[in-house]
Write a protein that holds these residues in place. Structure first.
Motif, PDB file in Angstrom:
ATOM      1  N   TYR A  38      13.376  -9.512 -13.825  1.00 23.48           N
ATOM      2  CA  TYR A  38      12.721  -8.363 -13.222  1.00 23.48           C
ATOM      3  C   TYR A  38      13.175  -8.246 -11.776  1.00 23.48           C
ATOM      4  CZ  TYR A  38       9.672  -8.421 -17.249  1.00 23.48           C
ATOM      5  OH  TYR A  38       9.191  -8.386 -18.526  1.00 23.48           O
ATOM      6  N   ALA A  39      13.596  -7.104 -11.428  1.00 23.09           N
ATOM      7  CA  ALA A  39      13.988  -6.864 -10.042  1.00 23.09           C
ATOM      8  C   ALA A  39      12.849  -6.142  -9.334  1.00 23.09           C
ATOM      9  CB  ALA A  39      15.246  -6.013  -9.980  1.00 23.09           C
ATOM     10  N   ILE A  40      12.563  -6.619  -8.168  1.00 21.20           N
ATOM     11  CA  ILE A  40      11.571  -5.932  -7.350  1.00 21.20           C
ATOM     12  C   ILE A  40      12.337  -4.895  -6.539  1.00 21.20           C
ATOM     13  CG2 ILE A  40       9.899  -6.149  -5.486  1.00 21.20           C
ATOM     14  CD1 ILE A  40       9.408  -9.012  -6.465  1.00 21.20           C
ATOM     15  N   VAL A  41      12.038  -3.654  -6.790  1.00 15.89           N
ATOM     16  CA  VAL A  41      12.731  -2.577  -6.115  1.00 15.89           C
ATOM     17  C   VAL A  41      11.870  -2.097  -4.951  1.00 15.89           C
ATOM     18  CG1 VAL A  41      13.710  -0.264  -6.344  1.00 15.89           C
ATOM     19  CG2 VAL A  41      13.860  -1.879  -8.246  1.00 15.89           C
ATOM     20  N   ARG A  42      12.428  -2.169  -3.780  1.00 14.79           N
ATOM     21  CA  ARG A  42      11.739  -1.702  -2.595  1.00 14.79           C
ATOM     22  C   ARG A  42      12.596  -0.616  -1.966  1.00 14.79           C
ATOM     23  NH1 ARG A  42      11.838  -2.423   2.790  1.00 14.79           N
ATOM     24  NH2 ARG A  42       9.875  -2.391   3.874  1.00 14.79           N
ATOM     25  N   ARG A  43      12.003   0.480  -1.698  1.00 16.77           N
ATOM     26  CA  ARG A  43      12.739   1.571  -1.064  1.00 16.77           C
ATOM     27  C   ARG A  43      12.912   1.256   0.415  1.00 16.77           C
ATOM     28  NH1 ARG A  43      13.950   5.411  -4.266  1.00 16.77           N
ATOM     29  NH2 ARG A  43      14.296   7.001  -2.716  1.00 16.77           N
ATOM     30  N   MET A  44      14.081   1.556   0.921  1.00 17.06           N
ATOM     31  CA  MET A  44      14.382   1.323   2.329  1.00 17.06           C
ATOM     32  C   MET A  44      14.461   2.664   3.044  1.00 17.06           C
ATOM     33  SD  MET A  44      17.674  -0.538   3.956  1.00 17.06           S
ATOM     34  CE  MET A  44      17.603  -1.181   5.598  1.00 17.06           C
ATOM     35  N   VAL A  45      13.877   2.717   4.226  1.00 18.85           N
ATOM     36  CA  VAL A  45      13.903   3.929   5.033  1.00 18.85           C
ATOM     37  C   VAL A  45      14.654   3.636   6.330  1.00 18.85           C
ATOM     38  CG1 VAL A  45      12.522   5.642   6.274  1.00 18.85           C
ATOM     39  CG2 VAL A  45      11.729   4.752   4.074  1.00 18.85           C
ATOM     40  N   ILE A  46      15.638   4.480   6.605  1.00 18.69           N
ATOM     41  CA  ILE A  46      16.389   4.389   7.850  1.00 18.69           C
ATOM     42  C   ILE A  46      16.014   5.593   8.707  1.00 18.69           C
ATOM     43  CG2 ILE A  46      18.679   4.376   8.919  1.00 18.69           C
ATOM     44  CD1 ILE A  46      19.735   3.188   6.257  1.00 18.69           C
ATOM     45  N   ALA A  47      15.609   5.339   9.943  1.00 17.01           N
ATOM     46  CA  ALA A  47      15.334   6.425  10.883  1.00 17.01           C
ATOM     47  C   ALA A  47      16.659   6.835  11.513  1.00 17.01           C
ATOM     48  CB  ALA A  47      14.354   5.969  11.961  1.00 17.01           C
TER      49      ALA A  47
ATOM     50  N   VAL B 263      17.654   3.974  -0.883  1.00 14.14           N
ATOM     51  CA  VAL B 263      17.715   4.031   0.571  1.00 14.14           C
ATOM     52  C   VAL B 263      17.644   5.493   0.984  1.00 14.14           C
ATOM     53  CG1 VAL B 263      19.020   3.438   2.645  1.00 14.14           C
ATOM     54  CG2 VAL B 263      19.153   1.955   0.639  1.00 14.14           C
ATOM     55  N   ARG B 264      16.757   5.785   1.933  1.00 14.23           N
ATOM     56  CA  ARG B 264      16.540   7.165   2.385  1.00 14.23           C
ATOM     57  C   ARG B 264      16.739   7.237   3.899  1.00 14.23           C
ATOM     58  NH1 ARG B 264      10.890   8.012   1.765  1.00 14.23           N
ATOM     59  NH2 ARG B 264      10.608   7.927   3.997  1.00 14.23           N
ATOM     60  N   LEU B 265      17.375   8.290   4.341  1.00 14.03           N
ATOM     61  CA  LEU B 265      17.550   8.537   5.770  1.00 14.03           C
ATOM     62  C   LEU B 265      16.597   9.640   6.196  1.00 14.03           C
ATOM     63  CD1 LEU B 265      19.288   8.003   8.386  1.00 14.03           C
ATOM     64  CD2 LEU B 265      20.602  10.009   7.677  1.00 14.03           C
ATOM     65  N   ASP B 266      15.727   9.345   7.129  1.00 15.74           N
ATOM     66  CA  ASP B 266      14.845  10.349   7.713  1.00 15.74           C
ATOM     67  C   ASP B 266      15.399  10.715   9.084  1.00 15.74           C
ATOM     68  OD1 ASP B 266      13.146  10.178   5.538  1.00 15.74           O
ATOM     69  OD2 ASP B 266      11.669   8.906   6.546  1.00 15.74           O
ATOM     70  N   VAL B 267      15.879  11.936   9.239  1.00 17.07           N
ATOM     71  CA  VAL B 267      16.416  12.381  10.519  1.00 17.07           C
ATOM     72  C   VAL B 267      15.245  12.787  11.413  1.00 17.07           C
ATOM     73  CG1 VAL B 267      17.912  14.034  11.693  1.00 17.07           C
ATOM     74  CG2 VAL B 267      18.574  13.109   9.456  1.00 17.07           C
ATOM     75  N   LEU B 268      15.144  12.116  12.551  1.00 13.59           N
ATOM     76  CA  LEU B 268      14.014  12.333  13.460  1.00 13.59           C
ATOM     77  C   LEU B 268      14.358  13.367  14.524  1.00 13.59           C
ATOM     78  CD1 LEU B 268      12.921   8.627  14.041  1.00 13.59           C
ATOM     79  CD2 LEU B 268      12.383  10.154  12.133  1.00 13.59           C
ATOM     80  N   ARG B 269      13.369  14.147  14.902  1.00 18.43           N
ATOM     81  CA  ARG B 269      13.524  15.129  15.976  1.00 18.43           C
ATOM     82  C   ARG B 269      13.353  14.440  17.319  1.00 18.43           C
ATOM     83  NH1 ARG B 269       9.929  20.312  15.759  1.00 18.43           N
ATOM     84  NH2 ARG B 269      11.198  20.668  17.611  1.00 18.43           N
TER      85      ARG B 269
ATOM     86  N   ALA C 238       7.402   7.183  13.407  1.00 20.98           N
ATOM     87  CA  ALA C 238       8.521   7.223  12.454  1.00 20.98           C
ATOM     88  C   ALA C 238       9.476   6.055  12.680  1.00 20.98           C
ATOM     89  CB  ALA C 238       9.258   8.551  12.568  1.00 20.98           C
ATOM     90  N   VAL C 239       9.772   5.735  13.937  1.00 20.49           N
ATOM     91  CA  VAL C 239      10.641   4.590  14.230  1.00 20.49           C
ATOM     92  C   VAL C 239       9.961   3.300  13.787  1.00 20.49           C
ATOM     93  CG1 VAL C 239      11.745   3.239  16.064  1.00 20.49           C
ATOM     94  CG2 VAL C 239      11.871   5.732  16.109  1.00 20.49           C
ATOM     95  N   ALA C 240       8.678   3.160  14.092  1.00 18.75           N
ATOM     96  CA  ALA C 240       7.942   1.946  13.720  1.00 18.75           C
ATOM     97  C   ALA C 240       7.883   1.760  12.207  1.00 18.75           C
ATOM     98  CB  ALA C 240       6.533   1.991  14.306  1.00 18.75           C
ATOM     99  N   ALA C 241       7.765   2.845  11.461  1.00  8.96           N
ATOM    100  CA  ALA C 241       7.643   2.762  10.005  1.00  8.96           C
ATOM    101  C   ALA C 241       8.978   2.505   9.309  1.00  8.96           C
ATOM    102  CB  ALA C 241       7.022   4.047   9.459  1.00  8.96           C
ATOM    103  N   ALA C 242      10.075   2.770   9.994  1.00 12.56           N
ATOM    104  CA  ALA C 242      11.399   2.617   9.381  1.00 12.56           C
ATOM    105  C   ALA C 242      11.793   1.146   9.268  1.00 12.56           C
ATOM    106  CB  ALA C 242      12.443   3.374  10.207  1.00 12.56           C
ATOM    107  N   ASP C 243      12.672   0.875   8.328  1.00 12.45           N
ATOM    108  CA  ASP C 243      13.208  -0.478   8.153  1.00 12.45           C
ATOM    109  C   ASP C 243      14.405  -0.730   9.057  1.00 12.45           C
ATOM    110  OD1 ASP C 243      11.529  -1.339   5.841  1.00 12.45           O
ATOM    111  OD2 ASP C 243      12.474   0.427   4.938  1.00 12.45           O
ATOM    112  N   ALA C 244      15.090   0.342   9.451  1.00 14.60           N
ATOM    113  CA  ALA C 244      16.277   0.242  10.293  1.00 14.60           C
ATOM    114  C   ALA C 244      16.458   1.576  11.014  1.00 14.60           C
ATOM    115  CB  ALA C 244      17.513  -0.073   9.449  1.00 14.60           C
ATOM    116  N   VAL C 245      17.346   1.579  12.000  1.00 12.49           N
ATOM    117  CA  VAL C 245      17.609   2.789  12.778  1.00 12.49           C
ATOM    118  C   VAL C 245      19.113   3.011  12.845  1.00 12.49           C
ATOM    119  CG1 VAL C 245      17.348   3.923  15.026  1.00 12.49           C
ATOM    120  CG2 VAL C 245      15.527   2.433  14.170  1.00 12.49           C
ATOM    121  N   LEU C 246      19.529   4.260  12.630  1.00 12.19           N
ATOM    122  CA  LEU C 246      20.924   4.664  12.787  1.00 12.19           C
ATOM    123  C   LEU C 246      20.975   5.724  13.876  1.00 12.19           C
ATOM    124  CD1 LEU C 246      23.926   4.786  12.062  1.00 12.19           C
ATOM    125  CD2 LEU C 246      23.324   6.400  10.224  1.00 12.19           C
ATOM    126  N   ILE C 247      21.688   5.418  14.952  1.00  8.71           N
ATOM    127  CA  ILE C 247      21.860   6.354  16.059  1.00  8.71           C
ATOM    128  C   ILE C 247      23.299   6.865  16.011  1.00  8.71           C
ATOM    129  CG2 ILE C 247      21.903   6.636  18.573  1.00  8.71           C
ATOM    130  CD1 ILE C 247      19.833   4.315  18.695  1.00  8.71           C
TER     131      ILE C 247
END
Length: 159
Positions: A5-14, A41-47, A73-82
């Protein structure tokens, strides 16, 4: 017969673009990066265009709504892409302002998050060949005091 069984966790990148220009090459690069992410993996583009100039008095009087939203939004993300242009061998003021809002006490929102920096510059070959290396190095330089941690200097240069 063993069943795994794989534990699938969604990752969010700000995702943060250091450019406010409507036809920004850097914002397009950020969106393209989001389209290339693997499943889960999801990218949330922040304003950042609605953030007021950082002012400690504003923060103490009650966090402005745009700053509160950005910090959450930054605090909730798993990583940040600038993804940022380089202006005068540094980061754009609007990006530095966003980093200031996210990095101030009581919670430095970048703490314990991987941060990657890409710099895209369509005119790099005309101006110089670093294509944003100075912007990435400036973020790496200010990072430790703001809770920003980049691996390998965090700099990816694209022309």
């Amino acid at each position: 017969w063993t069943r795994r069984y794989a534990i699938v966790r969604r990752m969010v990148i700000a995702g943060i673009s250091g450019s406010l220009r409507r036809q920004s090459f850097n914002s397009a690069l950020l969106r393209a990066a989001g389209e290339l992410l693997p499943e889960g993996v999801r990218l949330d583009v922040l304003r950042i265009d609605d953030l007021p100039f950082y002012n400690e008095d504003l923060r103490e009087a009650g966090m402005p709504e745009a700053a509160r939203r950005f910090r959450a939004a930054v605090a909730a993300a798993d990583a940040v892409l600038i993804v940022t242009p380089e202006y005068n061998y540094s980061v754009p003021g609007v990006l530095k302002n966003a980093i200031d809002w996210a990095s101030r006490p009581p919670q430095q929102c970048f703490n314990d998050k991987p941060v990657a920096v890409m710099a895209g510059n369509a005119a790099a070959s005309i101006v110089h060949d670093s294509a944003g290396a100075a912007a990435g190095s400036k973020i790496s330089a200010i990072g430790p005091t703001c809770g920003v941690s980049t691996s390998n200097g965090g700099q990816t240069s694209m022309m």
